[in-house]
Scaffold this motif. Structure first.
Motif, PDB file in Angstrom:
ATOM      1  N   LYS A 187      -5.292 -41.584  -9.585  1.00 12.41           N
ATOM      2  CA  LYS A 187      -4.228 -40.856 -10.295  1.00 12.41           C
ATOM      3  C   LYS A 187      -3.811 -39.607  -9.505  1.00 12.41           C
ATOM      4  O   LYS A 187      -2.628 -39.275  -9.430  1.00 12.41           O
ATOM      5  CB  LYS A 187      -4.687 -40.439 -11.693  1.00 12.41           C
ATOM      6  CG  LYS A 187      -4.980 -41.599 -12.610  1.00 12.41           C
ATOM      7  CD  LYS A 187      -3.745 -42.070 -13.301  1.00 12.41           C
ATOM      8  CE  LYS A 187      -4.085 -43.052 -14.407  1.00 12.41           C
ATOM      9  NZ  LYS A 187      -3.456 -44.328 -14.266  1.00 12.41           N
ATOM     10  N   LEU A 212      -0.114 -38.624  -8.038  1.00 13.10           N
ATOM     11  CA  LEU A 212       0.541 -37.340  -8.298  1.00 13.10           C
ATOM     12  C   LEU A 212       0.973 -36.701  -6.980  1.00 13.10           C
ATOM     13  O   LEU A 212       2.091 -36.222  -6.844  1.00 13.10           O
ATOM     14  CB  LEU A 212      -0.416 -36.401  -9.046  1.00 13.10           C
ATOM     15  CG  LEU A 212       0.079 -34.974  -9.283  1.00 13.10           C
ATOM     16  CD1 LEU A 212      -0.308 -34.512 -10.670  1.00 13.10           C
ATOM     17  CD2 LEU A 212      -0.472 -34.016  -8.257  1.00 13.10           C
ATOM     18  N   THR A 224       4.198 -39.117  -9.476  1.00 11.73           N
ATOM     19  CA  THR A 224       4.232 -39.953 -10.672  1.00 11.73           C
ATOM     20  C   THR A 224       3.930 -39.151 -11.932  1.00 11.73           C
ATOM     21  O   THR A 224       4.380 -39.499 -13.014  1.00 11.73           O
ATOM     22  CB  THR A 224       3.189 -41.087 -10.547  1.00 11.73           C
ATOM     23  OG1 THR A 224       3.364 -41.707  -9.275  1.00 11.73           O
ATOM     24  CG2 THR A 224       3.337 -42.130 -11.615  1.00 11.73           C
ATOM     25  N   TYR A 225       3.148 -38.084 -11.788  1.00  9.22           N
ATOM     26  CA  TYR A 225       2.738 -37.265 -12.922  1.00  9.22           C
ATOM     27  C   TYR A 225       3.035 -35.796 -12.645  1.00  9.22           C
ATOM     28  O   TYR A 225       3.080 -35.368 -11.501  1.00  9.22           O
ATOM     29  CB  TYR A 225       1.224 -37.406 -13.181  1.00  9.22           C
ATOM     30  CG  TYR A 225       0.769 -38.836 -13.238  1.00  9.22           C
ATOM     31  CD1 TYR A 225       1.113 -39.644 -14.310  1.00  9.22           C
ATOM     32  CD2 TYR A 225       0.001 -39.382 -12.217  1.00  9.22           C
ATOM     33  CE1 TYR A 225       0.703 -40.976 -14.357  1.00  9.22           C
ATOM     34  CE2 TYR A 225      -0.409 -40.704 -12.261  1.00  9.22           C
ATOM     35  CZ  TYR A 225      -0.049 -41.495 -13.337  1.00  9.22           C
ATOM     36  OH  TYR A 225      -0.443 -42.796 -13.380  1.00  9.22           O
ATOM     37  N   ILE A 247      -2.591 -33.785 -14.558  1.00  9.62           N
ATOM     38  CA  ILE A 247      -3.690 -34.671 -14.937  1.00  9.62           C
ATOM     39  C   ILE A 247      -4.799 -33.779 -15.491  1.00  9.62           C
ATOM     40  O   ILE A 247      -5.129 -32.757 -14.897  1.00  9.62           O
ATOM     41  CB  ILE A 247      -4.253 -35.465 -13.738  1.00  9.62           C
ATOM     42  CG1 ILE A 247      -3.138 -36.209 -12.998  1.00  9.62           C
ATOM     43  CG2 ILE A 247      -5.337 -36.435 -14.196  1.00  9.62           C
ATOM     44  CD1 ILE A 247      -3.581 -36.804 -11.670  1.00  9.62           C
ATOM     45  N   VAL A 300      -2.710 -37.812 -18.759  1.00 10.40           N
ATOM     46  CA  VAL A 300      -1.743 -37.594 -17.685  1.00 10.40           C
ATOM     47  C   VAL A 300      -0.404 -37.201 -18.312  1.00 10.40           C
ATOM     48  O   VAL A 300      -0.078 -37.630 -19.405  1.00 10.40           O
ATOM     49  CB  VAL A 300      -1.550 -38.844 -16.779  1.00 10.40           C
ATOM     50  CG1 VAL A 300      -2.810 -39.160 -16.017  1.00 10.40           C
ATOM     51  CG2 VAL A 300      -1.092 -40.041 -17.567  1.00 10.40           C
ATOM     52  N   GLU A 354       3.655 -37.215 -17.740  1.00 14.04           N
ATOM     53  CA  GLU A 354       4.739 -37.834 -16.974  1.00 14.04           C
ATOM     54  C   GLU A 354       5.471 -36.764 -16.155  1.00 14.04           C
ATOM     55  O   GLU A 354       5.322 -35.581 -16.411  1.00 14.04           O
ATOM     56  CB  GLU A 354       5.697 -38.548 -17.921  1.00 14.04           C
ATOM     57  CG  GLU A 354       5.043 -39.677 -18.725  1.00 14.04           C
ATOM     58  CD  GLU A 354       4.330 -40.712 -17.864  1.00 14.04           C
ATOM     59  OE1 GLU A 354       4.878 -41.123 -16.833  1.00 14.04           O
ATOM     60  OE2 GLU A 354       3.216 -41.109 -18.224  1.00 14.04           O
TER      61      GLU A 354
END
Length: 132
Positions: free
Chosen positions: A10, A14, A19-20, A23, A39, A41
């Protein structure tokens, strides 16, 4: 303390794909490992991130901070936050403090670290001043 592979995956998403926005990680005491708790968005803002941290539990978090410099350049920084509220249990604070450096080394690409015991220690103004 073991770091679950999903944490690294993840974080990589990022860092490389944005993507995020953030986290949040927690330590699963039974399995003795760090796992992804939540997470955010790409669209959530700082307020969404701050609201995702519990008021009485320690956690780690990564926040992708976008900002504009004094010379109007668009920049970003990846912050690592060690969240340890004053109201959390002493044992929890000790576990998180002793595991922090090991966990942080697993996340290659962190640019700035913050220690926060309450929301004012990680306000938007703190991010802005540390990012420059």
């Amino acid at each position: 303390m073991v770091v679950h592979d999903d944490c690294k995956l993840k974080f990589l998403e990022l860092k490389t794909k944005k993507t995020y926005r953030f986290i949040v990680f927690k330590i699963e005491k039974k399995q003795k490992q760090v796992v992804v708790e939540k997470v955010g968005e790409p669209t959530p803002n700082y307020e969404d991130f701050a609201a995702s941290l519990p008021s009485d539990e320690c956690q780690y978090a990564v926040f992708y901070f976008d900002f504009v410099t004094a010379k109007d350049y668009q920049k970003s920084r990846i912050f690592f936050i060690a969240w340890s509220p004053n109201t959390s249990r002493v044992r929890s604070k000790m576990i998180y403090a002793s595991s922090k450096d090991r966990f942080k080394r697993e996340l290659d690409g962190i640019q700035i670290e913050l220690q926060a015991t309450n929301p004012t220690k990680m306000g938007l103004d703190v991010f802005q001043s540390r990012a420059n």
